[in-house]
Design a protein around this motif. Sequence first.
Motif, PDB file in Angstrom:
ATOM      1  N   UNK A 264       0.832  -1.210   0.000  1.00 27.52           N
ATOM      2  CA  UNK A 264       0.000   0.000   0.000  1.00 27.52           C
ATOM      3  C   UNK A 264       0.867   1.260   0.000  1.00 27.52           C
ATOM      4  N   UNK A 265       1.956   1.230   0.751  1.00 24.43           N
ATOM      5  CA  UNK A 265       2.849   2.388   0.809  1.00 24.43           C
ATOM      6  C   UNK A 265       3.580   2.583  -0.524  1.00 24.43           C
ATOM      7  N   UNK A 266       3.949   1.481  -1.166  1.00 23.45           N
ATOM      8  CA  UNK A 266       4.566   1.588  -2.492  1.00 23.45           C
ATOM      9  C   UNK A 266       3.611   2.259  -3.467  1.00 23.45           C
ATOM     10  N   UNK A 267       2.355   1.875  -3.416  1.00 24.96           N
ATOM     11  CA  UNK A 267       1.350   2.450  -4.308  1.00 24.96           C
ATOM     12  C   UNK A 267       1.133   3.927  -3.995  1.00 24.96           C
ATOM     13  N   UNK A 268       1.169   4.266  -2.716  1.00 26.92           N
ATOM     14  CA  UNK A 268       1.007   5.663  -2.315  1.00 26.92           C
ATOM     15  C   UNK A 268       2.173   6.519  -2.816  1.00 26.92           C
ATOM     16  N   UNK A 269       3.388   5.999  -2.697  1.00 24.40           N
ATOM     17  CA  UNK A 269       4.572   6.737  -3.137  1.00 24.40           C
ATOM     18  C   UNK A 269       4.663   6.753  -4.665  1.00 24.40           C
ATOM     19  N   UNK A 270       4.300   5.643  -5.281  1.00 29.76           N
ATOM     20  CA  UNK A 270       4.362   5.498  -6.749  1.00 29.76           C
ATOM     21  C   UNK A 270       2.961   5.183  -7.271  1.00 29.76           C
ATOM     22  N   UNK A 271       2.152   6.189  -7.543  1.00 27.98           N
ATOM     23  CA  UNK A 271       0.767   5.956  -7.954  1.00 27.98           C
ATOM     24  C   UNK A 271       0.600   5.118  -9.225  1.00 27.98           C
TER      25      UNK A 271
END
Length: 107
Positions: A68-75
């Motif tokens: 989830x954090x990866x997706x938040x940082x890299x949309x």
Amino acid sequence: MKQLLKIALAATVFLGIATTVASADPVKGQKIFIKKFKKPCGFNGAKFAVKHTQGEWKTIMSEGKFVDEMIKICPNVKADDVKEKWIQHIYDFSYEYASDSGNVPSC
């Protein structure tokens, strides 16, 4: 007695190999990030890792929110893009090169 010794030796060798394979690797995480996520994120792994401190990365991972954090940082990264077997390696890379680690990756 010899058979018991052989079984114990075989178990020791097996456990030694299994723990080596199961361990994650920051270098492997760096390579995965460069190959799979550098383009969708628009920046290299160094900029990704310094988004959090080591403690923050540890908390994110322990709560099961790393993807989830990866997706938040890299949309542009989608959950399906991150394979389960990569998560521990990318986490180790992120932890190793976090903002408070003092380490700088070569990517």
